[in-house]
Scaffold this motif. Structure first.
Motif, PDB file in Angstrom:
ATOM      1  N   ASN A   3       0.962  -1.281  -0.095  1.00  0.00           N
ATOM      2  CA  ASN A   3      -0.127   0.001  -0.073  1.00  0.00           C
ATOM      3  C   ASN A   3       0.950   1.236   0.029  1.00  0.00           C
ATOM      4  O   ASN A   3       1.176   1.912   0.902  1.00  0.00           O
ATOM      5  N   HIS A 350      -9.362  -0.549  -5.742  1.00  0.00           N
ATOM      6  CA  HIS A 350     -10.759  -1.007  -5.607  1.00  0.00           C
ATOM      7  C   HIS A 350     -11.474   0.216  -5.041  1.00  0.00           C
ATOM      8  O   HIS A 350     -11.369   0.378  -3.853  1.00  0.00           O
ATOM      9  N   THR A 360      -9.236   0.810  -1.431  1.00  0.00           N
ATOM     10  CA  THR A 360      -7.867  -0.035  -1.389  1.00  0.00           C
ATOM     11  C   THR A 360      -7.072  -0.023  -2.485  1.00  0.00           C
ATOM     12  O   THR A 360      -7.569  -0.079  -3.500  1.00  0.00           O
ATOM     13  N   PHE A 362      -3.191  -1.098  -4.047  1.00  0.00           N
ATOM     14  CA  PHE A 362      -2.063  -2.106  -4.070  1.00  0.00           C
ATOM     15  C   PHE A 362      -1.173  -1.776  -4.912  1.00  0.00           C
ATOM     16  O   PHE A 362      -1.425  -1.130  -6.228  1.00  0.00           O
ATOM     17  N   GLU A 409      -6.200 -14.685  -4.553  1.00  0.00           N
ATOM     18  CA  GLU A 409      -5.909 -13.713  -3.687  1.00  0.00           C
ATOM     19  C   GLU A 409      -6.909 -12.424  -4.390  1.00  0.00           C
ATOM     20  O   GLU A 409      -7.714 -11.664  -3.722  1.00  0.00           O
ATOM     21  N   LEU A 410      -6.676 -12.017  -5.625  1.00  0.00           N
ATOM     22  CA  LEU A 410      -7.516 -11.142  -6.316  1.00  0.00           C
ATOM     23  C   LEU A 410      -8.868 -11.363  -6.261  1.00  0.00           C
ATOM     24  O   LEU A 410      -9.756 -10.291  -5.996  1.00  0.00           O
ATOM     25  N   GLU A 412     -10.624 -13.196  -3.793  1.00  0.00           N
ATOM     26  CA  GLU A 412     -11.084 -13.020  -2.324  1.00  0.00           C
ATOM     27  C   GLU A 412     -11.108 -11.525  -2.210  1.00  0.00           C
ATOM     28  O   GLU A 412     -12.032 -11.284  -1.251  1.00  0.00           O
ATOM     29  N   SER A 413     -10.344 -10.785  -2.650  1.00  0.00           N
ATOM     30  CA  SER A 413     -10.311  -9.275  -2.108  1.00  0.00           C
ATOM     31  C   SER A 413     -11.401  -8.395  -3.288  1.00  0.00           C
ATOM     32  O   SER A 413     -11.511  -7.193  -2.795  1.00  0.00           O
ATOM     33  N   ILE A 415     -11.171  -7.703  -6.142  1.00  0.00           N
ATOM     34  CA  ILE A 415     -10.512  -7.018  -7.376  1.00  0.00           C
ATOM     35  C   ILE A 415     -10.964  -7.785  -8.589  1.00  0.00           C
ATOM     36  O   ILE A 415     -11.036  -7.261  -9.786  1.00  0.00           O
TER      37      ILE A 415
END
Length: 419
Positions: A3, A350, A360, A362, A409-410, A412-413, A415
């Motif tokens: 971040n 996002h 959020t 990244f 991971e993407l 789950e978030s 994105i």
């Protein structure tokens, strides 16, 4: 993922697609967003955001965001820009040459009714540069003025036998007219802004004994009471303190722009304790002055580009607009996701549905960025692996596992999503 990069949403077009098309006068949302981005990029303020990226996405809903490493002050400036776009796009007044001519006709009629044609033929006429001269040119034909009636006051500026009509395209606070009166010692003045708030015209007549009348063609609304709501009285007290006697009126006139110029906006710089030039948002295609500003900024970017090409600086900072397309699917970026390239790395943001919720953001390193692009361009894990193997020397199964892990991971978030 780190971040580090900031992302600020400037425009959320979920409910204002038609308004965006009207404001930019473009036939489709892609062209409208491009025009709007070019207008933002033409601002000197934008080029003080060193290395910032402007990102636009047309589908499924228009989004515009700024990515970069922003200071607190820069984030406040971008928040001001977002608020300005939110207010201006649905509520704006654009005056092209035909509309200006019609307004000039109304102004000529108002002058005839007030003073009569015989008196108007004896008056002298001047303008506040530069838009005022355009309006005065139209007015000179409508009132059948002689060339010797038009010009600038003499060196002394004082002749008890002369009445001067001072023309401008608009008056928003009266500062420019106030400066005109301070420069020229004219005994009798009639001020004629084509567009101005009625309250401003009345305030000028009350404050200036030399002003016989302030006559406009059309009133501009004061938007400050609605903008600030219950906080309006406090804002007005602070505004009066900041203006410190400059101008005649402390409201905020509704947004207006002309085919030849967009009036400058101002913001209060707390550290400097003064007003500074703010954002202009009209697309350059609609305004001569903005086209010249865009051309100037483009020349500066090109000069900087040549310097970067000779040096060792990374990236291409002079190319600041990223246009994003939706991939083929079924794996896609979420509708509220935007991303921007910074050299070999990538920032992905996002944006929440509600502006009060945090964004959020990244940063992907070079390998993760390539994986992201592969997933978007192919829309599937299998095809993304095949595409990456064309550029990476790695065991296929290891690459598939790493890519599957990133994809999980993407998803789950939120994105990335499966359509």
């Amino acid at each position: 993922m780190i971040n580090e990069i900031d992302a600020v949403l400037l425009l959320d077009g979920r409910r204002s697609i038609e308004q965006l098309l009207v404001f930019t006068r473009q036939p489709d949302r892609e062209s409208a967003l491009q025009a709007l981005a070019e207008g933002i990029q033409a601002n000197p303020l934008w080029h003080k955001l060193d290395g910032a990226r402007l990102v636009i996405r047309a589908w499924p809903h228009p989004l515009v965001a700024a990515f970069g490493d922003f200071s607190t002050q820069q984030r406040l400036l971008l928040a001001d820009l977002a608020a300005q776009l939110h207010e201006v796009i649905p509520h704006h007044r654009y005056v092209d040459y035909a509309a200006a001519e019609q307004a000039a006709e109304r102004l000529a009629t108002a002058l005839r009714l007030r003073f009569g044609q015989e008196a108007l033929s004896r008056f002298h006429y001047t303008a506040i540069p530069r838009g005022g001269w355009i309006v005065l040119g139209m007015l000179s034909y409508l009132l059948n003025l002689h060339p010797e009636q038009i010009g600038v006051p003499g060196p002394s500026g004082h002749d008890s036998q002369e009445t001067w009509v001072v023309v401008d395209d608009c008056a928003l606070s009266g500062v420019r007219f106030q400066q005109f009166l301070q420069r020229w010692n004219l005994p009798v003045v009639i001020f004629c802004p084509l567009f101005a708030p009625r309250e401003l015209c009345l305030a000028i007549e009350r404050a200036e004994p030399r002003v016989e009348a302030c006559i406009n063609a059309e009133d501009l609304e004061d938007v400050a009471p609605v903008r600030f709501g219950e906080a309006y009285p406090q804002w007005l007290d602070e505004r009066e303190r900041q203006m410190a006697g400059d101008g005649y009126w402390n409201g905020i006139a509704e947004y207006i722009a002309f085919a030849w110029c967009e009036p400058e906006t101002k913001y209060w710089d707390v550290e400097a304790g003064c007003f500074k030039a703010g954002w202009n948002v009209l697309p350059p295609s609609l305004c001569l002055k903005r086209r010249m500003q865009a051309s100037s900024q483009r020349s500066r970017r090109n000069g900087r580009a040549r310097g970067l090409a000779r040096g060792s600086a990374r990236g291409q900072a002079w190319e600041t607009i990223d246009r994003q397309a939706v991939g083929p699917g079924p794996l896609k970026a979420d509708d509220r996701v935007l991303w921007a390239s910074f050299g070999a790395s990538l920032a992905v943001a996002h944006f929440p549905m509600e502006a009060t919720e945090p964004t959020t953001c990244f940063e992907f390193d070079a390998i993760a960025a390539d994986m992201w692009r592969a997933l978007l361009s192919t829309g599937s894990l299998k095809e993304a692996v095949s595409l990456l193997l064309e550029n990476y020397v790695v065991a296929p199964e290891m690459l598939r596992q790493d890519l599957a892990s990133l994809m999980a991971e993407l998803e789950e978030s939120g994105i990335m999503i499966q359509h």
